[in-house]
Motif scaffolding. Sequence first.
Motif, PDB file in Angstrom:
ATOM      1  N   VAL A 118       0.831  -1.205   0.000  1.00  0.00           N
ATOM      2  CA  VAL A 118       0.000   0.000   0.000  1.00  0.00           C
ATOM      3  C   VAL A 118       0.867   1.256   0.000  1.00  0.00           C
ATOM      4  N   GLY A 119       1.991   1.198   0.697  1.00  0.00           N
ATOM      5  CA  GLY A 119       2.914   2.322   0.779  1.00  0.00           C
ATOM      6  C   GLY A 119       4.287   1.818   1.165  1.00  0.00           C
ATOM      7  N   GLU A 120       5.232   2.705   1.275  1.00  0.00           N
ATOM      8  CA  GLU A 120       6.611   2.304   1.567  1.00  0.00           C
ATOM      9  C   GLU A 120       6.704   1.530   2.880  1.00  0.00           C
ATOM     10  N   LEU A 121       5.893   1.929   3.849  1.00  0.00           N
ATOM     11  CA  LEU A 121       5.948   1.294   5.164  1.00  0.00           C
ATOM     12  C   LEU A 121       4.623   0.659   5.554  1.00  0.00           C
ATOM     13  N   GLU A 122       3.854   0.251   4.565  1.00  0.00           N
ATOM     14  CA  GLU A 122       2.569  -0.377   4.873  1.00  0.00           C
ATOM     15  C   GLU A 122       2.208  -1.401   3.799  1.00  0.00           C
ATOM     16  N   CYS A 123       1.921  -2.626   4.266  1.00  0.00           N
ATOM     17  CA  CYS A 123       1.533  -3.719   3.382  1.00  0.00           C
ATOM     18  C   CYS A 123       0.401  -4.504   4.044  1.00  0.00           C
ATOM     19  N   VAL A 124      -0.269  -5.319   3.252  1.00  0.00           N
ATOM     20  CA  VAL A 124      -1.237  -6.276   3.786  1.00  0.00           C
ATOM     21  C   VAL A 124      -0.830  -7.661   3.293  1.00  0.00           C
ATOM     22  N   LEU A 125      -0.609  -8.556   4.247  1.00  0.00           N
ATOM     23  CA  LEU A 125      -0.259  -9.935   3.936  1.00  0.00           C
ATOM     24  C   LEU A 125      -1.525 -10.789   4.001  1.00  0.00           C
ATOM     25  N   VAL A 126      -1.778 -11.568   2.959  1.00  0.00           N
ATOM     26  CA  VAL A 126      -2.904 -12.504   2.929  1.00  0.00           C
ATOM     27  C   VAL A 126      -2.347 -13.903   2.677  1.00  0.00           C
ATOM     28  N   VAL A 127      -2.597 -14.799   3.609  1.00  0.00           N
ATOM     29  CA  VAL A 127      -2.229 -16.207   3.451  1.00  0.00           C
ATOM     30  C   VAL A 127      -3.530 -16.995   3.393  1.00  0.00           C
ATOM     31  N   VAL A 128      -3.703 -17.796   2.359  1.00  0.00           N
ATOM     32  CA  VAL A 128      -4.933 -18.573   2.173  1.00  0.00           C
ATOM     33  C   VAL A 128      -4.593 -20.054   2.172  1.00  0.00           C
ATOM     34  N   VAL A 129      -5.241 -20.791   3.067  1.00  0.00           N
ATOM     35  CA  VAL A 129      -5.067 -22.241   3.155  1.00  0.00           C
ATOM     36  C   VAL A 129      -6.394 -22.892   2.776  1.00  0.00           C
ATOM     37  N   HIS A 130      -6.349 -23.859   1.889  1.00  0.00           N
ATOM     38  CA  HIS A 130      -7.571 -24.612   1.585  1.00  0.00           C
ATOM     39  C   HIS A 130      -7.882 -25.532   2.758  1.00  0.00           C
ATOM     40  N   HIS A 131      -9.169 -25.665   3.068  1.00  0.00           N
ATOM     41  CA  HIS A 131      -9.609 -26.430   4.230  1.00  0.00           C
ATOM     42  C   HIS A 131      -9.133 -27.883   4.188  1.00  0.00           C
ATOM     43  N   ILE A 132      -8.841 -28.415   3.023  1.00  0.00           N
ATOM     44  CA  ILE A 132      -8.382 -29.796   2.927  1.00  0.00           C
ATOM     45  C   ILE A 132      -7.012 -29.975   3.577  1.00  0.00           C
ATOM     46  N   ALA A 133      -6.292 -28.858   3.779  1.00  0.00           N
ATOM     47  CA  ALA A 133      -4.952 -28.904   4.360  1.00  0.00           C
ATOM     48  C   ALA A 133      -4.887 -28.304   5.762  1.00  0.00           C
ATOM     49  N   GLY A 134      -5.967 -27.710   6.231  1.00  0.00           N
ATOM     50  CA  GLY A 134      -5.917 -27.064   7.543  1.00  0.00           C
ATOM     51  C   GLY A 134      -7.307 -26.770   8.055  1.00  0.00           C
ATOM     52  N   ASP A 135      -7.384 -26.304   9.296  1.00  0.00           N
ATOM     53  CA  ASP A 135      -8.653 -25.906   9.890  1.00  0.00           C
ATOM     54  C   ASP A 135      -8.422 -24.646  10.721  1.00  0.00           C
ATOM     55  N   GLY A 136      -9.462 -24.173  11.392  1.00  0.00           N
ATOM     56  CA  GLY A 136      -9.324 -22.938  12.147  1.00  0.00           C
ATOM     57  C   GLY A 136      -8.230 -23.016  13.197  1.00  0.00           C
ATOM     58  N   TRP A 137      -8.139 -24.147  13.887  1.00  0.00           N
ATOM     59  CA  TRP A 137      -7.099 -24.345  14.900  1.00  0.00           C
ATOM     60  C   TRP A 137      -5.708 -24.232  14.275  1.00  0.00           C
ATOM     61  N   SER A 138      -5.560 -24.727  13.049  1.00  0.00           N
ATOM     62  CA  SER A 138      -4.254 -24.746  12.374  1.00  0.00           C
ATOM     63  C   SER A 138      -3.671 -23.354  12.178  1.00  0.00           C
ATOM     64  N   MET A 139      -4.549 -22.341  12.089  1.00  0.00           N
ATOM     65  CA  MET A 139      -4.039 -21.002  11.814  1.00  0.00           C
ATOM     66  C   MET A 139      -3.232 -20.455  12.989  1.00  0.00           C
ATOM     67  N   GLY A 140      -3.434 -21.033  14.185  1.00  0.00           N
ATOM     68  CA  GLY A 140      -2.622 -20.633  15.336  1.00  0.00           C
ATOM     69  C   GLY A 140      -1.170 -21.036  15.176  1.00  0.00           C
ATOM     70  N   PRO A 141      -0.873 -22.356  15.051  1.00  0.00           N
ATOM     71  CA  PRO A 141       0.531 -22.739  14.841  1.00  0.00           C
ATOM     72  C   PRO A 141       1.114 -22.180  13.554  1.00  0.00           C
ATOM     73  N   LEU A 142       0.307 -22.059  12.497  1.00  0.00           N
ATOM     74  CA  LEU A 142       0.834 -21.489  11.255  1.00  0.00           C
ATOM     75  C   LEU A 142       1.303 -20.055  11.482  1.00  0.00           C
ATOM     76  N   GLY A 143       0.487 -19.234  12.146  1.00  0.00           N
ATOM     77  CA  GLY A 143       0.857 -17.850  12.398  1.00  0.00           C
ATOM     78  C   GLY A 143       2.064 -17.731  13.315  1.00  0.00           C
ATOM     79  N   ARG A 144       2.075 -18.534  14.397  1.00  0.00           N
ATOM     80  CA  ARG A 144       3.201 -18.483  15.340  1.00  0.00           C
ATOM     81  C   ARG A 144       4.508 -18.865  14.655  1.00  0.00           C
ATOM     82  N   GLU A 145       4.467 -19.929  13.864  1.00  0.00           N
ATOM     83  CA  GLU A 145       5.704 -20.416  13.261  1.00  0.00           C
ATOM     84  C   GLU A 145       6.160 -19.542  12.102  1.00  0.00           C
ATOM     85  N   LEU A 146       5.211 -18.909  11.415  1.00  0.00           N
ATOM     86  CA  LEU A 146       5.604 -17.969  10.367  1.00  0.00           C
ATOM     87  C   LEU A 146       6.340 -16.782  10.988  1.00  0.00           C
ATOM     88  N   GLY A 147       5.843 -16.298  12.129  1.00  0.00           N
ATOM     89  CA  GLY A 147       6.530 -15.201  12.812  1.00  0.00           C
ATOM     90  C   GLY A 147       7.918 -15.597  13.264  1.00  0.00           C
TER      91      GLY A 147
END
Length: 437
Positions: A118-147
């Motif tokens: 959006v700007g030099e110091l502003e972005c939006v990150l979108v990560v999309v997982v198909h449900h066949i590979a993950g569920d709502g709970w999965s987004m917790g470890p995915l987010g923690r480990e990505l960080g």
Amino acid sequence: MLTPLSFAQQRLWFLSRLAGGGAVYNIPLAVRLRGRVDRVALGLALGDVAGRHESLRTVFPEVGGVPWQRVVGGGEGVPVLEVAGVGAGGLAGAVAGAAGYRFDLTAELPVRAWLFVVGELECVLVVVVHHIAGDGWSMGPLGRELGRAYGARCAGGAPAWVPLPVQYADYAVWQRELLGVPGDGRGGLGAEQAGFWAGVLAGVPPELVLPCDRPRPGVASYRGGRVRFAVGAGVHGGLAGVARGFQVTLFMVVQAAVAVLLTRLGAGTDVPLGTPVAGRADEALADLVGFFVNTLVLRTDTSGDPGFGELLGRVREVDLAAFAHSDVPFEWLVEVLNPVRSPARNPLFQTMVVVRGERGLPLELPGLTCVPEPVDLDMAKFDLTFDVAESRAGDGSPGGLAGEVEYAADLFDRGTAELIAARLVRVLEAVAADPAV
């Protein structure tokens, strides 16, 4: 090497093919990032997380009409990070477009990512997982480990993972060994629990009569919308008190309130409601990205004009028995019970109830300020979904409930959904004030 799908994956694969690969089963994570993003480190971090979780680098080829799992490695197993500049006016559309990505599960990874600048110091990150590979709970470890991986890559290294005890393909094989195969006549845990559910769901209404604005079409489009509602801290505290007094959970209180609402709206007194359960009873699965969530059908009996406290007693009995028989997959029950099928509606239930704890930040990246970015897919898997999240005050006391009613646009106008949400709030306020009502 090809391995079988889990039962949940098998049905989702079929539904995805039936829906033409639409985005109804996408799970998007969107975060606004303020600060200077290291794009190379972010791309490497995505690869690190996919390398750790085989489910994120699995494709589902079809052999002889049967889908299989195939884990890919090397460059083929690294998710795509697309970087694109967008103006402020085009951001919402770009995020929605990413969230609505149509995966070809037979040939491409079930995860993709976009970084919208959006700007030099502003972005939006979108990560999309198909449900066949993950569920709502999965987004917790995915987010923690990505960080964690991003921090390591920014520092010039790689994340030092503790090896995972199992991978998702191991779980899929183990599940079939534990439960057996529907209809094979060999018994086992799956057949035992399916027998329980056959009794519980005998004669369940094939379709709830809801106050729809238009007739149900022959084939569901899965178009939908969401309306939000809120319950204040005082009523939240009252509902928590009702739960303690009747030795039930807040979920059971909300479930009973939804059943009361639907009965009052003309759905009758035999109200089947769906709810998700994590499906991660084994500690080894707690931090694994994968599709473990199961769905239970909670048959709620509102007949005889009971007081709310009496209704809670019925709900408690039904729910405890259901949770004790939650290993058999919903997909198995559909196959064994063989309800009347229709491409117009979900089998066994059409209304979902979800109650969550306080929602935390889905992703934190070192050196960046991260703020959740709203995503609206305008889709609905069910006729109605009541999704309620608790919040807590600083001292841990009830801080209010934030809710959404997700509705099928095939059936409801937005105004009707808003009225349904307002009436649920009214029911919750009434039972918090007087559970004998």
